[in-house]
Enzyme design. Structure first.
Site: not given
Ligand code: CA
Ligand code: CA
Length: 418
Positions: A137, A192, A364
């Site tokens: 990620d 994220h 996600s």
């Protein structure tokens, strides 16, 4: 800054990127002699099984070469593929400005996903112990108070001495690796990846917790913090790194975009990614990926995104998102063959850099919850392919998505109590 503005900026970045970036090419099994003879500078190379991928910059081959087939001939390669850009799936975004520094009275319901997954009732002896989950990620804030003890540590590597002590090919890789910058620091400057990591293994804090609090997180950074200049071949390197260094589950919440020249990748353009996931399959490593956030039916060939669109990989679990009303989230991609399971993904609470917690939405978020639950299953001794079969057979099909996914909403209680 609202999510809509962030998305707009993101699109602008992508548009700018298609003109500003030097394109890279991935040569499949080229002649090493011809590369040397033509004095081409190799960005990096990656061997997966019997296939050698050599990544070169477009500048190396001059502006006149536009056709992959002629490029392949020039280097005696089986094929030449554009090195595609990768990024987050569509509308993944913050949905809340709430920043939690601790347990307060107004947070009831903020961690609704833990209730929906029967977190408090899951078997304590299957909490992920001994299992490493790689977060492929934007990096991970490995200093976050609820993550710092949860990070995988490469014990054989001495930090900061500029020596590859464990001879794994990467200097000073203690927590993982940054394949964007090619250095050993996978710190997250976006949020994220830290959110994804926390959903998997954050230490309980207030109402928040990771679903597998005894699993370890390997931080593999493959996405840039402005999400505009990362290449698929970097992600493939990250996947291979994670497998070679002992991760048993890979959590992947990103997708491949159009090439810099604007054409959509097909499955054959993405050989490097396919081979990397097949390499995981051959080693019994589970690959969990997000279905994407375009609200599209993935059974339509033109809607396919990758890696979620690959078929025939029995280690790959494709996850889409539901909300607290047990409906598919409005952004969820779906597909009765391609999309396997549903997990919470709307307004789910997890860690973000700077010792904070925040709600985010997206497939996600749904994918790492499944990765964490599978880590719990592995820690109980279940074999990976049997565990995946059981994930599907215990999932519950609900009316609201009966014609949208292959199995249904994940059921960790039944999965882990076998
Ligand atoms: Ca090393
Ligand atoms: Ca070292």
């Amino acid at each position: 800054v609202s999510g809509r503005i962030v998305m707009g900026l993101f699109l602008l970045h992508l548009l700018a990127a298609s003109f500003a970036h030097a394109e890279r090419w991935v040569l499949v099994n080229p002649s090493v002699q011809r590369i040397q003879d033509q004095k081409v500078i190799v960005h990096h190379q990656l061997r997966i099984g019997s296939t050698l991928f050599v990544v070169i910059e477009r500048d190396n081959v001059g502006p006149l070469v536009f056709y992959p087939s002629s490029l392949a001939r020039q280097f005696g390669a089986e094929s030449a593929q554009s090195d595609f850009p990768i990024g987050l799936g569509g509308r993944s975004k913050f949905t809340s400005k709430d920043i939690f520094s601790g347990m307060t009275s107004d947070v009831a319901g903020k961690a609704w996903h833990l209730q929906r997954l029967s977190y408090a009732s899951l078997p304590a002896e299957k909490a992920g112990k001994g299992i490493t989950v790689a977060v492929i990620d934007t990096g991970v804030d490995y200093r976050h108070r609820q993550l710092s003890t949860q990070i995988w540590v490469n014990e054989a590597e001495i930090p900061l001495n500029r020596i590859d002590d464990d001879h794994n090919g990467f200097v000073d890789d203690v927590y993982g690796y940054d394949f964007v910058n090619g250095d050993p620091d996978p710190m997250d400057f976006h949020s994220h990846g830290t959110h994804v990591a926390g959903l998997i293994a954050a230490l309980p804090f207030g109402v928040g917790a990771g679903i597998a609090p005894e699993a370890k997180i390997m931080a593999v950074r493959v996405l840039d913090n402005n999400l505009s200049s990362t290449f698929l071949s970097d992600a493939a390197q990250g996947i291979i790194y994670a497998i070679e260094n002992g991760a048993q589950v890979l959590s992947s919440s990103w997708r491949v975009y159009k090439s810099w020249d604007g054409y959509e990748p097909s499955e054959e353009n993405l050989l490097i990614l396919r081979k990397a996931i097949e390499y995981a399959e051959a080693r019994g490593v589970i690959y969990v990926t997000a279905a994407g956030n375009e609200a599209l039916n993935m059974e339509d060939e033109e809607n396919k995104i990758y890696p979620a669109g690959f078929s025939g990989l029995k280690n790959m679990v494709v996850v889409t998102s539901s909300d607290r009303n047990d409906q598919l989230s409005p952004f969820s991609n779906y597909g009765t063959k391609t999309v396997h399971v549903v997990a919470p993904g709307s307004d789910v609470l997890s860690t973000v850099p700077g010792d904070r917690w925040r709600q985010m939405s997206g497939t996600s978020m749904a994918a790492p919850l499944v990765a964490g639950i599978l880590a719990r299953g592995l820690s109980g001794g279940c074999k990976p392919f049997r565990l995946i079969d059981r994930l599907y057979s215990t999932a519950q099909l609900r009316d609201s998505f009966s014609d949208r996914v292959r199995s249904g909403f994940i059921n960790p209680l039944d999965l882990l109590n076998d």
